[in-house]
Design a protein around this motif. Structure first.
Motif, mmCIF file in Angstrom:
data_model
loop_
_atom_site.group_PDB
_atom_site.id
_atom_site.type_symbol
_atom_site.label_atom_id
_atom_site.label_comp_id
_atom_site.label_asym_id
_atom_site.label_seq_id
_atom_site.Cartn_x
_atom_site.Cartn_y
_atom_site.Cartn_z
ATOM 1 N N GLU A 376 0.850 -1.177 0.000
ATOM 2 C CA GLU A 376 0.000 0.000 0.000
ATOM 3 C C GLU A 376 0.893 1.236 0.000
ATOM 4 N N MET A 377 0.449 2.270 -0.711
ATOM 5 C CA MET A 377 1.182 3.532 -0.724
ATOM 6 C C MET A 377 1.268 4.110 0.677
ATOM 7 N N VAL A 378 2.417 4.696 1.001
ATOM 8 C CA VAL A 378 2.575 5.485 2.208
ATOM 9 C C VAL A 378 2.461 6.949 1.788
ATOM 10 N N GLY A 379 1.435 7.610 2.263
ATOM 11 C CA GLY A 379 1.236 9.007 1.896
ATOM 12 C C GLY A 379 0.227 9.169 0.777
ATOM 13 N N ASP A 380 0.298 10.279 0.108
ATOM 14 C CA ASP A 380 -0.665 10.691 -0.911
ATOM 15 C C ASP A 380 -0.425 9.918 -2.205
ATOM 16 N N VAL A 381 -1.424 9.160 -2.680
ATOM 17 C CA VAL A 381 -1.262 8.361 -3.901
ATOM 18 C C VAL A 381 -1.082 9.239 -5.136
ATOM 19 N N ASN A 382 -1.476 10.510 -5.039
ATOM 20 C CA ASN A 382 -1.292 11.438 -6.155
ATOM 21 C C ASN A 382 0.062 12.148 -6.110
ATOM 22 N N LYS A 383 0.745 12.055 -4.977
ATOM 23 C CA LYS A 383 2.051 12.687 -4.801
ATOM 24 C C LYS A 383 2.979 11.671 -4.124
ATOM 25 N N PRO A 384 3.476 10.702 -4.884
ATOM 26 C CA PRO A 384 4.152 9.559 -4.258
ATOM 27 C C PRO A 384 5.531 9.835 -3.690
ATOM 28 N N TRP A 385 6.175 10.951 -4.078
ATOM 29 C CA TRP A 385 7.528 11.212 -3.595
ATOM 30 C C TRP A 385 7.526 12.064 -2.330
ATOM 31 N N TYR A 386 8.318 11.644 -1.348
ATOM 32 C CA TYR A 386 8.635 12.483 -0.192
ATOM 33 C C TYR A 386 9.944 13.199 -0.532
ATOM 34 N N CYS A 387 9.919 14.533 -0.571
ATOM 35 C CA CYS A 387 11.075 15.287 -1.053
ATOM 36 C C CYS A 387 11.593 16.290 -0.029
ATOM 37 N N TRP A 388 12.920 16.355 0.042
ATOM 38 C CA TRP A 388 13.625 17.345 0.849
ATOM 39 C C TRP A 388 14.431 18.266 -0.072
ATOM 40 N N PRO A 389 14.823 19.444 0.390
ATOM 41 C CA PRO A 389 15.698 20.299 -0.423
ATOM 42 C C PRO A 389 16.992 19.577 -0.760
ATOM 43 N N GLY A 390 17.429 19.705 -2.006
ATOM 44 C CA GLY A 390 18.628 19.000 -2.437
ATOM 45 C C GLY A 390 19.925 19.689 -2.074
#
Length: 404
Positions: A376-390
């Motif tokens: 199952e997806m963790v988080g929003d299925v429409n926004k699958p990436w968890y992102c931090w500043p690079g």
């Protein structure tokens, strides 16, 4: 008239080199990887009649038998009858030879040190930093409420070792913000294949009060760890897996991974497609009667980059024009299937001291969770990436993100 190896008036031919025999990883590599490439070519050939009036063709699929990659690669270079090469292997000893022959090469990114600086070679993701903090470990620590974490890696693999260290570094950096989690047990000298079992190691984790296990191991290794944890009454301790996105393997594990988190390299099958090409992938894999697997998705992404390179090079393409055109792509996502890659500067890994020059604009991870034997997806299925500043390794709460 195009004068290039593997190109005729009707075809553009490619070769696949991947591992089947002696594969120690417990995953489908060669067959699944090839299935994704073939499904992508089927799509372009059937709906767009290939490219420039030519069909995209796989002329050969070669098994490197795990340890014979350079030998098989040299045979391809010597024959000089294929335009480009796709590679999925754990020991990519043939990369320098393909580079020397200026063969466009598309690969499964799992050995970034072997890819570094090779401008004729592109992966399903950028050449990433092996030794940098991996904030996904801190994120899962936060999700689970863990305070006493273990990280595990194989001694024979620098990638595995540095993954274990990167998880530890991120947890140390984020400790105060994520509830005081710390690594209380680390073992990055495990023998590959765990031939002697892991009884003492699990006992040590139990004695240390470990409440989250992060494993930078293959599927079989994680199953061995899980089985021993069950035997020692640690079955309720969750794990974070880095190489277990395999629905059949998880289903066959009879609940061994229930409640565990799994990091995914690409847009997960459980996410919404949105404007991405995920639905196209699913449709053509289904037409071919092939299962949805992480390795087939890697193959699909590699095949898309080969196609996009041809398209960008123009109808009078050759190898050098494709190489140059591909290296001018600055926000490649394979139609929303991977995080953006800037191939003008990401043939080199970012570093801890300089995360910007060669690093991604955003540092992103995707997670799924095993629930009732399925993902199952963790988080929003429409926004699958968890992102931090690079541009920093400092901890912050990630932003859920979508790439199209």
């Amino acid at each position: 008239q195009v004068d290039a190896p593997g190109v005729s008036d009707t075809e553009i031919r490619y070769t696949i080199v991947a591992t089947e025999a002696n594969n120690p990883l417990g995953t489908c590599v060669m067959q699944c990887y090839a299935a994704g490439i073939k499904a992508y070519f089927d799509w372009r050939n059937s709906e767009e009649d290939g490219i420039y009036g030519r069909q995209l063709v796989i002329s050969d699929v070669i098994d490197d038998e795990f340890t014979r990659n350079q030998e098989k690669t040299l045979e391809i270079v010597s024959a000089n009858d294929t335009f480009g090469v796709f590679v999925a292997t754990s020991i990519p000893s043939g990369f320098p030879d393909l580079y020397g022959a200026r063969v466009p090469t598309y690969v499964h990114t799992q050995s970034p040190e072997a890819m570094t600086g090779i401008e004729t070679l592109w992966g399903n993701r950028e050449v990433w930093c092996n030794g940098c903090p991996l904030r996904v470990g801190a994120l899962v620590s936060e999700f689970t409420g863990a305070t006493r974490v273990a990280t595990l890696g194989y001694g024979v693999s620098s990638s595995s070792q540095e993954c274990a260290s990167g998880m530890e570094d991120a947890i140390d950096t984020a400790r105060t913000e994520i509830g005081g989690a710390k690594v209380v047990y680390k073992n990055d000298e495990l023998a590959f294949g765990l031939p002697n079992g892991v009884g003492p190691e699990v006992s040590a984790m139990k004695d240390a009060g470990v409440d989250l296990v992060i494993g930078c191991l293959d599927l079989n290794g994680m199953k061995t760890i899980s089985d021993e944890m069950t035997r020692q009454a640690m079955a309720d301790v969750p794990m974070l897996h880095n190489n277990t996105y395999d629905a059949d393997f998880v289903a066959a594990a009879n609940g061994a991974f229930e409640g565990d988190y799994v990091q995914v390299q690409t847009r997960p099958f459980e996410a919404e497609s949105g404007a991405s090409s995920l639905d196209v992938y699913k449709r053509y894999m289904a037409k071919a009667g092939e299962p949805f697997t992480e390795m087939s998705m890697v193959g699909w992404i590699n095949a898309d980059l080969a196609y996009q390179g041809l398209k960008a090079a123009g109808p009078d393409f050759d190898r050098e024009k494709v190489i140059s055109a591909t290296n001018q792509m600055t926000a490649y996502t394979a139609g929303g299937l991977t995080l953006p890659i800037d191939w003008s500067r990401q043939h080199e890994p970012r570093t801890i001291d300089d995360p910007v020059t060669h690093g991604p604009a955003q540092d992103c991870s995707v997670l799924v969770k095993v629930v009732d034997g399925t993902f199952e997806m963790v988080g929003d299925v429409n926004k699958p990436w968890y992102c931090w500043p690079g541009d920093t390794d400092a901890w912050s709460e990630p932003i859920q993100t979508n790439f199209d």
